[in-house]
Design an enzyme around this catalytic site. Structure first.
Site, PDB file in Angstrom:
ATOM      1  N   LYS A  53       0.822  -1.210   0.000  1.00  0.00           N
ATOM      2  CA  LYS A  53       0.000   0.000   0.000  1.00  0.00           C
ATOM      3  C   LYS A  53       0.854   1.256   0.000  1.00  0.00           C
ATOM      4  O   LYS A  53       0.573   2.214  -0.732  1.00  0.00           O
ATOM      5  CB  LYS A  53      -0.936  -0.016   1.218  1.00  0.00           C
ATOM      6  CG  LYS A  53      -2.043  -1.070   1.128  1.00  0.00           C
ATOM      7  CD  LYS A  53      -2.773  -1.262   2.445  1.00  0.00           C
ATOM      8  CE  LYS A  53      -3.813  -2.367   2.324  1.00  0.00           C
ATOM      9  NZ  LYS A  53      -4.477  -2.694   3.610  1.00  0.00           N
ATOM     10  N   GLN A  97      -4.274  -1.179   9.743  1.00  0.00           N
ATOM     11  CA  GLN A  97      -4.238  -2.514   9.170  1.00  0.00           C
ATOM     12  C   GLN A  97      -4.823  -3.536  10.138  1.00  0.00           C
ATOM     13  O   GLN A  97      -4.449  -3.594  11.306  1.00  0.00           O
ATOM     14  CB  GLN A  97      -2.800  -2.904   8.808  1.00  0.00           C
ATOM     15  CG  GLN A  97      -2.672  -4.246   8.124  1.00  0.00           C
ATOM     16  CD  GLN A  97      -3.327  -4.273   6.753  1.00  0.00           C
ATOM     17  OE1 GLN A  97      -3.191  -3.347   5.966  1.00  0.00           O
ATOM     18  NE2 GLN A  97      -4.042  -5.349   6.458  1.00  0.00           N
ATOM     19  N   ASP A 120     -10.892   3.331   4.083  1.00  0.00           N
ATOM     20  CA  ASP A 120     -11.193   1.894   4.040  1.00  0.00           C
ATOM     21  C   ASP A 120     -12.685   1.647   3.896  1.00  0.00           C
ATOM     22  O   ASP A 120     -13.114   0.558   3.518  1.00  0.00           O
ATOM     23  CB  ASP A 120     -10.693   1.211   5.320  1.00  0.00           C
ATOM     24  CG  ASP A 120      -9.448   0.362   5.078  1.00  0.00           C
ATOM     25  OD1 ASP A 120      -9.200  -0.012   3.909  1.00  0.00           O
ATOM     26  OD2 ASP A 120      -8.745   0.054   6.048  1.00  0.00           O
TER      27      ASP A 120
END
Length: 282
Positions: A53, A97, A120
């Protein structure tokens, strides 16, 4: 019949190129898109995801802030750090994460992220906006799946039956809502579904998102159906594979996503797209 493969890697490269153009324009106007990524602990898979990412951000001309913390980090300290990032105007997206260590409440952490920076798409505000059809950030994996359907000419699904196998908050539920918004008739199947094979055989679009190797077999697929495999598993030999018995299902389906090289690259591409969108809305 041999299914046509939906090349997620190539499509993701196209999306990332589009993102880079937008990011360059924003940067030229004095607002470089910035994404903060927080990793707690040393989960090997998470380390790989985070590294990918961050690299993708940099390649797209975006600013990335990577923070790594020991697995012993206190929940209160993580929440405090998120609060600081919420106030930082140079940070447009915040990603924590998952999974987190057991002593940290993931839901509490996600809810601490400002909805304006929830790239997200996991915040309750984002989920609610999706449910009622209002603008907001969509979870990256199902958003990538929808982009794949658009790519093959199935952006609108009126008269089509879509079956989603899996009911997670991250993929299954938002996937179903996005398919519904595209006018599909949607069925959500899961571990408690009776006669899963019969349900799957009704699908014009079949999305497998359970995390079980080889769950979807050829006899469960309608000839010519679009099969989207969200699964990311390791088989007995340690090779990366999905939820679909690819070799057999490829002989029945009309379109199919491979693993690797299918949905995975699209997830990161849509994260970048969400971050640029967040920057544009500041």
């Amino acid at each position: 019949m041999t299914a046509q493969r939906i090349d997620g890697k190539a499509l993701a490269a196209q999306v990332r190129a589009e993102v880079a153009v937008h990011a360059a324009a924003l940067t030229a106007a004095g607002r470089q898109p910035g994404l903060a990524v927080i990793l707690v602990g040393a989960n090997p898979a998470s380390q790989v995801y985070v590294r990918n990412k961050v690299a993708a951000c940099e390649q797209a001309g975006m600013r990335s802030i990577l923070e790594t913390h020991a697995a012993t980090l206190r929940e209160a300290d993580l929440l405090a750090r998120i609060h600081t990032l919420n106030q930082d105007e140079a940070v447009h997206g915040i990603l924590v994460q998952l999974p987190l260590p057991a002593h940290i409440d993931a839901h509490r952490v996600i809810e601490a992220i400002s909805p304006r920076k929830d790239v997200d798409g996991f915040h309750v505000s984002s989920a609610g906006a999706l449910m009622v059809g209002q603008p907001g950030f969509r979870p990256c994996t199902p958003l990538g799946c929808m982009r794949m359907l658009e790519h093959i000419g199935m952006g609108r699904l009126r008269g089509k039956h879509a079956v989603v196998v899996g009911r997670s908050n991250i993929v299954g539920k938002p996937m179903a809502m996005m398919l519904l918004a595209a006018d599909a008739t949607v069925t959500i199947a899961h571990s408690g579904t009776a006669d899963l094979a019969a349900i799957c055989r009704q699908a014009d679009v079949l999305v497998a998102a359970v995390g079980k190797v080889g769950l979807i077999t050829a006899d469960m697929v309608k000839p010519g159906a679009v099969v989207i495999d969200v699964g990311m598993n390791r088989n007995a030999e340690g090779a990366l594979c999905g939820d679909v018995d690819f070799g057999a299902v490829e002989q029945v389906a009309g379109w199919i996503t491979p693993v690797p090289g299918g949905v995975g690259p699209m997830t990161i591409a849509m994260l970048l797209a969400n971050t640029v969108q967040a920057c544009e809305q500041f």
